[in-house]
Design a protein around this motif. Structure first.
Motif, PDB file in Angstrom:
ATOM      1  N   GLY A   1      -4.495   4.536   2.825  1.00 55.67           N
ATOM      2  CA  GLY A   1      -3.642   3.508   2.593  1.00 55.67           C
ATOM      3  C   GLY A   1      -2.584   3.816   3.257  1.00 55.67           C
ATOM      4  N   LEU A   2      -1.820   2.911   4.032  1.00 58.80           N
ATOM      5  CA  LEU A   2      -0.585   2.830   4.823  1.00 58.80           C
ATOM      6  C   LEU A   2       0.563   2.448   4.135  1.00 58.80           C
ATOM      7  CD1 LEU A   2      -2.397   1.870   8.130  1.00 58.80           C
ATOM      8  CD2 LEU A   2      -1.568   4.139   7.575  1.00 58.80           C
ATOM      9  N   SER A   3       1.691   3.224   4.202  1.00 59.61           N
ATOM     10  CA  SER A   3       2.865   2.584   3.671  1.00 59.61           C
ATOM     11  C   SER A   3       4.073   2.299   4.598  1.00 59.61           C
ATOM     12  CB  SER A   3       3.589   3.832   2.896  1.00 59.61           C
ATOM     13  OG  SER A   3       4.201   4.868   3.555  1.00 59.61           O
ATOM     14  N   GLY A   4       3.617   2.517   5.824  1.00 56.63           N
ATOM     15  CA  GLY A   4       4.529   2.443   6.825  1.00 56.63           C
ATOM     16  C   GLY A   4       5.401   3.679   7.058  1.00 56.63           C
ATOM     17  N   GLY A   5       5.041   4.677   6.571  1.00 55.32           N
ATOM     18  CA  GLY A   5       5.962   5.776   6.361  1.00 55.32           C
ATOM     19  C   GLY A   5       5.234   6.843   7.507  1.00 55.32           C
ATOM     20  N   LYS A   6       6.056   7.841   7.738  1.00 52.86           N
ATOM     21  CA  LYS A   6       5.556   8.833   9.038  1.00 52.86           C
ATOM     22  C   LYS A   6       4.329   9.451   8.576  1.00 52.86           C
ATOM     23  CE  LYS A   6       8.515  12.825   7.208  1.00 52.86           C
ATOM     24  NZ  LYS A   6       8.547  12.212   6.013  1.00 52.86           N
TER      25      LYS A   6
ATOM     26  N   PRO B   1     -14.945   7.597  12.086  1.00 57.36           N
ATOM     27  CA  PRO B   1     -14.869   6.136  12.741  1.00 57.36           C
ATOM     28  C   PRO B   1     -15.079   4.861  11.620  1.00 57.36           C
ATOM     29  CG  PRO B   1     -16.312   7.474  13.806  1.00 57.36           C
ATOM     30  CD  PRO B   1     -16.010   8.378  12.580  1.00 57.36           C
ATOM     31  N   ASP B   2     -15.497   5.359  10.472  1.00 58.56           N
ATOM     32  CA  ASP B   2     -15.787   4.350   9.538  1.00 58.56           C
ATOM     33  C   ASP B   2     -14.471   4.158   8.599  1.00 58.56           C
ATOM     34  OD1 ASP B   2     -18.351   3.711  10.377  1.00 58.56           O
ATOM     35  OD2 ASP B   2     -19.457   5.220   9.121  1.00 58.56           O
ATOM     36  N   MET B   3     -13.653   4.744   9.030  1.00 56.32           N
ATOM     37  CA  MET B   3     -12.453   4.567   8.049  1.00 56.32           C
ATOM     38  C   MET B   3     -11.937   3.259   8.092  1.00 56.32           C
ATOM     39  SD  MET B   3     -10.245   6.194   6.245  1.00 56.32           S
ATOM     40  CE  MET B   3      -9.961   8.254   7.068  1.00 56.32           C
ATOM     41  N   GLU B   4     -11.452   2.878   6.821  1.00 56.62           N
ATOM     42  CA  GLU B   4     -10.932   1.479   6.268  1.00 56.62           C
ATOM     43  C   GLU B   4      -9.439   1.606   6.213  1.00 56.62           C
ATOM     44  OE1 GLU B   4     -12.901  -1.026   3.483  1.00 56.62           O
ATOM     45  OE2 GLU B   4     -14.495   0.361   3.546  1.00 56.62           O
TER      46      GLU B   4
ATOM     47  N   PHE C   1      -5.575   0.228   4.858  1.00 56.13           N
ATOM     48  CA  PHE C   1      -5.121  -1.099   4.328  1.00 56.13           C
ATOM     49  C   PHE C   1      -3.624  -0.699   4.003  1.00 56.13           C
ATOM     50  CE2 PHE C   1      -6.300   2.053   0.986  1.00 56.13           C
ATOM     51  CZ  PHE C   1      -5.182   2.190  -0.081  1.00 56.13           C
ATOM     52  N   PHE C   2      -2.793  -1.800   3.632  1.00 57.12           N
ATOM     53  CA  PHE C   2      -1.585  -1.817   3.110  1.00 57.12           C
ATOM     54  C   PHE C   2      -1.207  -2.610   2.114  1.00 57.12           C
ATOM     55  CE2 PHE C   2       2.643  -4.076   4.701  1.00 57.12           C
ATOM     56  CZ  PHE C   2       3.720  -2.908   4.352  1.00 57.12           C
ATOM     57  N   ALA C   3      -0.436  -2.212   1.199  1.00 54.89           N
ATOM     58  CA  ALA C   3      -0.122  -2.999   0.044  1.00 54.89           C
ATOM     59  C   ALA C   3       1.344  -3.618   0.378  1.00 54.89           C
ATOM     60  CB  ALA C   3      -0.008  -2.150  -1.294  1.00 54.89           C
ATOM     61  N   ASP C   4       1.374  -5.030   0.607  1.00 53.40           N
ATOM     62  CA  ASP C   4       2.640  -5.787   0.927  1.00 53.40           C
ATOM     63  C   ASP C   4       3.097  -6.111  -0.191  1.00 53.40           C
ATOM     64  OD1 ASP C   4       4.464  -7.158   2.035  1.00 53.40           O
ATOM     65  OD2 ASP C   4       3.327  -8.231   3.610  1.00 53.40           O
ATOM     66  N   THR C   5       4.142  -5.648  -0.660  1.00 54.42           N
ATOM     67  CA  THR C   5       4.951  -6.064  -1.950  1.00 54.42           C
ATOM     68  C   THR C   5       5.636  -7.329  -1.757  1.00 54.42           C
ATOM     69  OG1 THR C   5       7.103  -4.981  -1.235  1.00 54.42           O
ATOM     70  CG2 THR C   5       5.219  -3.788  -2.434  1.00 54.42           C
ATOM     71  N   GLY C   6       5.853  -7.965  -0.432  1.00 58.30           N
ATOM     72  CA  GLY C   6       6.654  -9.062  -0.324  1.00 58.30           C
ATOM     73  C   GLY C   6       8.236  -8.758  -0.009  1.00 58.30           C
ATOM     74  N   ALA C   7       8.197  -7.333  -0.340  1.00 58.43           N
ATOM     75  CA  ALA C   7       9.587  -6.984  -0.147  1.00 58.43           C
ATOM     76  C   ALA C   7      10.046  -5.699   0.756  1.00 58.43           C
ATOM     77  CB  ALA C   7      10.183  -6.457  -1.637  1.00 58.43           C
ATOM     78  N   GLU C   8       9.166  -5.761   1.801  1.00 60.65           N
ATOM     79  CA  GLU C   8       9.018  -4.781   2.849  1.00 60.65           C
ATOM     80  C   GLU C   8      10.237  -4.901   3.746  1.00 60.65           C
ATOM     81  OE1 GLU C   8       6.942  -2.192   2.323  1.00 60.65           O
ATOM     82  OE2 GLU C   8       5.712  -3.379   0.765  1.00 60.65           O
ATOM     83  N   LEU C   9      10.563  -3.756   4.469  1.00 67.74           N
ATOM     84  CA  LEU C   9      11.589  -3.920   5.589  1.00 67.74           C
ATOM     85  C   LEU C   9      10.954  -4.568   6.795  1.00 67.74           C
ATOM     86  CD1 LEU C   9      13.374  -0.466   5.244  1.00 67.74           C
ATOM     87  CD2 LEU C   9      14.468  -2.693   4.802  1.00 67.74           C
ATOM     88  N   PRO C  10      11.501  -5.223   7.567  1.00 65.55           N
ATOM     89  CA  PRO C  10      11.149  -5.751   8.828  1.00 65.55           C
ATOM     90  C   PRO C  10      10.524  -4.876   9.621  1.00 65.55           C
ATOM     91  CG  PRO C  10      13.148  -6.975   8.165  1.00 65.55           C
ATOM     92  CD  PRO C  10      13.059  -5.490   7.459  1.00 65.55           C
TER      93      PRO C  10
ATOM     94  N   TYR D   1      -2.966   0.462  17.725  1.00 66.76           N
ATOM     95  CA  TYR D   1      -3.242   1.753  18.193  1.00 66.76           C
ATOM     96  C   TYR D   1      -4.644   2.165  17.704  1.00 66.76           C
ATOM     97  CZ  TYR D   1      -3.120   6.774  19.030  1.00 66.76           C
ATOM     98  OH  TYR D   1      -3.228   8.103  19.375  1.00 66.76           O
ATOM     99  N   LEU D   2      -4.669   1.802  16.322  1.00 61.59           N
ATOM    100  CA  LEU D   2      -6.096   2.174  15.491  1.00 61.59           C
ATOM    101  C   LEU D   2      -7.172   1.525  16.220  1.00 61.59           C
ATOM    102  CD1 LEU D   2      -4.575   2.426  11.975  1.00 61.59           C
ATOM    103  CD2 LEU D   2      -5.258   4.455  13.666  1.00 61.59           C
ATOM    104  N   GLY D   3      -7.028   0.174  16.645  1.00 58.91           N
ATOM    105  CA  GLY D   3      -7.965  -0.680  17.425  1.00 58.91           C
ATOM    106  C   GLY D   3      -8.838  -1.186  16.131  1.00 58.91           C
ATOM    107  N   LYS D   4      -8.539  -1.479  15.033  1.00 62.97           N
ATOM    108  CA  LYS D   4      -9.107  -2.159  14.105  1.00 62.97           C
ATOM    109  C   LYS D   4      -8.331  -2.668  12.978  1.00 62.97           C
ATOM    110  CE  LYS D   4     -11.857   1.077  12.370  1.00 62.97           C
ATOM    111  NZ  LYS D   4     -12.827   1.821  11.654  1.00 62.97           N
ATOM    112  N   PRO D   5      -8.639  -3.535  12.231  1.00 60.65           N
ATOM    113  CA  PRO D   5      -7.556  -4.221  11.299  1.00 60.65           C
ATOM    114  C   PRO D   5      -7.298  -3.547  10.366  1.00 60.65           C
ATOM    115  CG  PRO D   5      -9.741  -5.281  11.155  1.00 60.65           C
ATOM    116  CD  PRO D   5      -9.691  -4.419  12.390  1.00 60.65           C
ATOM    117  N   ILE D   6      -5.897  -3.589   9.831  1.00 66.74           N
ATOM    118  CA  ILE D   6      -5.309  -2.887   8.709  1.00 66.74           C
ATOM    119  C   ILE D   6      -5.305  -4.134   7.413  1.00 66.74           C
ATOM    120  CG2 ILE D   6      -3.236  -1.874   7.541  1.00 66.74           C
ATOM    121  CD1 ILE D   6      -2.584  -0.886  10.207  1.00 66.74           C
ATOM    122  N   ALA D   7      -6.399  -3.860   6.395  1.00 67.39           N
ATOM    123  CA  ALA D   7      -6.246  -4.790   5.585  1.00 67.39           C
ATOM    124  C   ALA D   7      -4.849  -5.113   4.826  1.00 67.39           C
ATOM    125  CB  ALA D   7      -7.463  -4.643   4.345  1.00 67.39           C
TER     126      ALA D   7
END
Length: 263
Positions: free
Chosen positions: A15-20, A34-37, A39-48, A60-66
């Motif tokens: 899970g990605l938060s957009g943090g470091k 290589p089989d890593m999935e 994802f990013f839980a978008d709250t609708g209130a994220e910073l641009p 960079y990862l070369g695959k979609p982030i759900a």
């Protein structure tokens, strides 16, 4: 004849938060799993800046982030909680906008969830699901990586740190109640329209006169006004030698934040 259904492979999720930290972990594990999935839980209130960084990381990862979106938005749950704003003791926003979308995404599949807790954070555990099909793994802890290693990973990748770190210490919603006072000042300066939206959530109850605010110290305008008038501590302190040292407030409790939102 064997009629047994083949067992589904174990899913590897990060899970990605957009943090470091979670971003560095994704980079660190990209070629190892290589089989890593992702994802990013978008709250609708994220910073641009957060959304921009997620897009860069996806390239960079070369695959979609759900992108996981909660079935209901923040305003829906705010009404459900009688207009009581979330707080460190009542983190209903994290539960409904981050944790439940994640567990719905997992379903009943067997999953290994990779958590970006560092080796120099012995007191932090991260989000540990109670579902028996979700196991957790802490690669940074297991490999002994600390803050300096995370910075090196991000710089070496060419992505660097998300832009919001120039005025904010963590990712999360623009109205996150864990923001320090000076970070509300940063929001007002960098995103005045989001600051005004955050103010709109602060309401008074006519009968009791009680004011619902993001911080017990007062309304946002009061907090920002005091923060702007207070002596600037950073001017009296020696300049940190390393960029990563500028991201940690010496008075900040590292266990305060909702880890699934900010790692």
């Amino acid at each position: 004849m064997n009629d047994e259904t083949p067992a589904k492979p174990v899913r590897h999720l990060l899970g990605l938060s957009g943090g470091k930290d979670s971003s560095a972990l994704a980079i660190y594990l990209r070629d190892r799993i290589p089989d890593m999935e992702y994802f990013f839980a978008d709250t609708g209130a994220e910073l641009p800046e957060t959304l921009e960084y997620i897009d860069l990381l996806e390239d960079y990862l070369g695959k979609p982030i759900a992108k996981l979106n909660a079935r209901r938005d923040f305003d829906y749950y705010l009404k459900l909680h009688n207009n009581y704003l979330p707080s460190p003791r009542q983190r209903w926003c994290t539960i409904n906008l981050k944790l439940l979308p994640f567990e719905n995404y997992v379903g009943d599949d067997d999953v290994i969830s990779y958590i970006a807790i560092r080796a120099d954070e012995p007191a932090r555990a991260g989000y540990l699901s109670t579902k028996p099909n979700i196991k957790t793994c802490f690669p940074f802890k297991e490999d002994g990586l600390n803050k300096e290693d995370i910075t090196h990973i991000l710089e070496e990748s060419g992505l660097g740190l998300p832009k919001y770190y120039s005025w904010r210490s963590r990712s999360g919603c623009y109205f996150c109640f864990f923001q320090r006072h000076e970070e509300w000042v940063g929001l007002q300066k960098n995103h005045p329209e989001l600051y005004e939206r955050a103010k709109e959530y602060e309401k008074s109850e006519d009968e009791s006169g009680k004011i619902y605010t993001w911080n017990q110290a007062g309304t946002l305008d009061e907090i920002v006004s005091r923060a702007q008038l207070a002596p600037e501590k950073k001017k009296t302190m020696s300049r940190p030698k390393k960029l990563i040292d500028q991201l940690t407030d010496p008075d900040e409790d590292p266990d305060d934040a909702c880890l699934i939102c900010t790692l």
